[in-house]
Design an enzyme around this catalytic site. Structure first.
Site, short mmCIF file in Angstrom:
data_model
loop_
_atom_site.label_atom_id
_atom_site.label_comp_id
_atom_site.label_asym_id
_atom_site.label_seq_id
_atom_site.Cartn_x
_atom_site.Cartn_y
_atom_site.Cartn_z
N HIS A 142 0.83 -1.20 0.00
CA HIS A 142 0.00 0.00 0.00
C HIS A 142 0.87 1.25 0.00
CE1 HIS A 142 -2.41 3.12 2.40
NE2 HIS A 142 -2.97 3.07 1.20
N SER A 143 0.54 2.21 -0.85
CA SER A 143 1.14 3.54 -0.84
C SER A 143 2.66 3.46 -0.99
CB SER A 143 0.71 4.28 0.44
OG SER A 143 1.03 5.64 0.37
N MET A 144 3.40 3.88 0.05
CA MET A 144 4.86 3.83 0.01
C MET A 144 5.36 2.45 -0.38
SD MET A 144 7.47 4.35 3.25
CE MET A 144 6.82 2.88 4.10
N SER A 146 3.65 0.17 -2.07
CA SER A 146 3.28 -0.11 -3.45
C SER A 146 4.38 0.40 -4.38
CB SER A 146 1.94 0.54 -3.79
OG SER A 146 1.56 0.27 -5.12
#
Length: 356
Positions: A142-144, A146
Site C-alpha cells: 500500500h502507498s509507500m 506499493s
C-alpha cells in the site's frame, strides 16, 4: 494469548541467554492491556519476529504456517494493522504475513544517526526471502510500499511471483525546486528527531481520543475514525508521566523519510522491465501525488505487460482498511490465478518453524 514463532536459529541464541518465555509473550504488543479497544481487534494470527542486522522485523502471520505467505507491506507511518480488515477476506488456503517495516509498529528502529530511505524497504524484502529460503515473493503493498514493490519488481523480476499495488503506482515526480526544498527541510528535521531519540525523553502525550483525531486529520480523513484503532494498536504506548495519556511510539525520524529522487524517463524504464503478474488498484477518492500525466505515461507502459491488470476502487487512500470487501473482490481472483505457494517449503529448511 496466541503463541509467537521464531526461526530455529534465533531460538537457539535465545536459549543460550536463558531467554524468559514470559517476557516473549508479554512483548506481543509491547503494551498489551494498556491500549483502548485492543481486545476488539482480531486475534486470528500469530505474532512473528524476523531477525535483521539492526534488530527484528515484527509481523502478523495469518493462515497456514507450512506454505509461503503473501507479504503485506504498509504505507508511510502506518503498520501491519493496515491489513487487519482485509486479511480475513483473503482466500482461506492462502497464508498472509503483514509486517511492520523498520521504525514502524513493533519493529526495531534503525540505529541512531541513520536516515530512513526507500532502499531500506527493498533490503527488508531480501532479508525476508533469505531468512525463510524463498525463491520468490508475493506482495500486497500500500502507498509507500506499493512504490517499493514497483521498484523491487523492476530490479529483481526473477524473485517476484506476483504484486498487488494499492493507490500509488510508482515513485512520484516533483519539480526540481520542490525536491531541493524537501531535501533541505527533511535533513533539518531528521537531525532534530535523531537528537531527541538519543535523549530518550518521552514524546508529547495525548488522550486516546486526541490520538484518533490526530490520525484522522493527519491522513486527511483517509482512515475512518472507527478504523483508526487498527493503526494505533501498534503505533502508541502508554505514557509513564500521565496515566491517562498515550504517545506515538513510531520512530519520529520517519517524518524525514528520504524518498530517492526519480525522473520520468527512469520510471518508464523501470515500468518496461516489469514482466511479472501485477495488479494495480487506484482509489478514486485519493490524489495522484503528482501531475496525472506522469501516472498515465507509466500506466500505458505497464499495460504492455500481458499479466498486468488495472482497476479503480471507490474510496479513500485507505479503502482497503475502511471497506476491505471492495478490494478483496478485485484481488482474490488475481491471487487464485497467480499465487502458487502450495508447497510445504519448511521442508527445504528443517526446523524453520517453531512455536512457543
Amino acid at each position: 494469548m496466541n503463541p509467537r514463532y521464531l526461526p530455529l536459529q534465533i531460538l537457539k541464541k535465545l536459549s543460550m541467554k536463558k531467554y524468559n518465555q514470559t517476557a516473549i509473550l508479554q512483548r506481543k504488543f509491547l503494551h498489551s492491556g494498556q491500549i483502548p479497544f485492543l481486545d476488539e481487534l482480531s486475534q486470528d494470527y500469530e505474532e512473528v519476529e524476523i531477525p535483521v542486522p539492526w534488530g527484528h522485523v515484527s509481523g502478523k502471520w495469518y493462515g497456514p504456517k507450512h506454505i509461503r505467505p503473501i507479504v503485506g507491506l504498509h504505507g508511510w507511518q502506518d503498520n501491519s494493522g493496515t491489513f487487519d480488515t482485509l486479511a480475513p477476506l483473503l482466500p482461506q488456503n492462502v497464508a498472509f504475513l503483514s509486517i511492520d517495516l523498520p521504525g514502524h509498529g513493533l519493529s526495531s528502529r534503525l540505529p541512531d544517526g541513520m536516515w530512513y530511505d526507500s532502499a531500506v524497504n527493498l533490503q527488508v524484502l531480501h532479508l525476508l526471502m533469505k531468512e525463510y529460503n524463498w525463491d520468490k515473493i508475493s506482495i500486497i503493498g500500500h502507498s509507500m510500499s506499493s512504490i517499493a514493490s514497483f521498484i523491487f519488481s523492476a530490479l529483481f523480476p526473477e524473485k517476484v511471483e506476483m504484486v498487488v499495488g494499492l493507490d500509488a503506482l510508482k515513485p512520484h515526480i516533483r519539480s526540481n525546486d520542490k525536491v531541493v526544498e524537501t531535501m533541505r527541510n527533511r535533513m533539518k528535521n531528521f537531525i532534530i528527531a535523531d537528537e531527541r531519540n538519543r535523549d530518550k525523553s518521552e514524546p508529547p502525550s495525548y488522550t486516546y481520543e486526541d490520538l484518533v483525531e490526530k490520525l484522522y486529520v493527519g491522513t486527511f480523513h483517509s482512515i475512518d475514525k472507527d478504523k483508526c484503532k487498527h493503526i494505533l494498536a501498534r503505533n502508541i504506548k502508554k505514557s509513564l508521566k500521565y496515566p491517562d495519556q498515550y504517545f506515538f511510539a513510531r520512530d519520529s525520524r520517519l517524518k524525514s523519510y528520504n524518498y530517492t529522487g526519480f525522473w520520468p524517463e527512469l520510471n518508464l524504464e523501470l515500468a518496461k522491465r516489469i514482466n511479472v503478474p501485477y495488479l494495480f488498484i487506484k482509489c478514486t477518492g485519493s490524489t495522484y501525488f503528482e501531475s496525472k500525466e506522469y501516472f498515465d505515461e507509466a500506466l500505458e507502459v505497464m499495460k504492455k505487460n500481458p499479466k498486468f491488470e488495472f482497476y479503480e476502487a471507490e474510496g479513500s487512500h485507505h479503502v482497503h482498511l475502511n471497506e476491505p470487501e471492495k478490494i478483496s473482490a478485485i484481488i482474490n481472483p488475481f491471487i487464485e490465478k497467480y499465487h502458487t505457494a502450495k508447497e510445504d517449503y519448511s521442508k527445504k529448511r528443517e526446523g524453520c518453524f517453531t512455536f512457543l
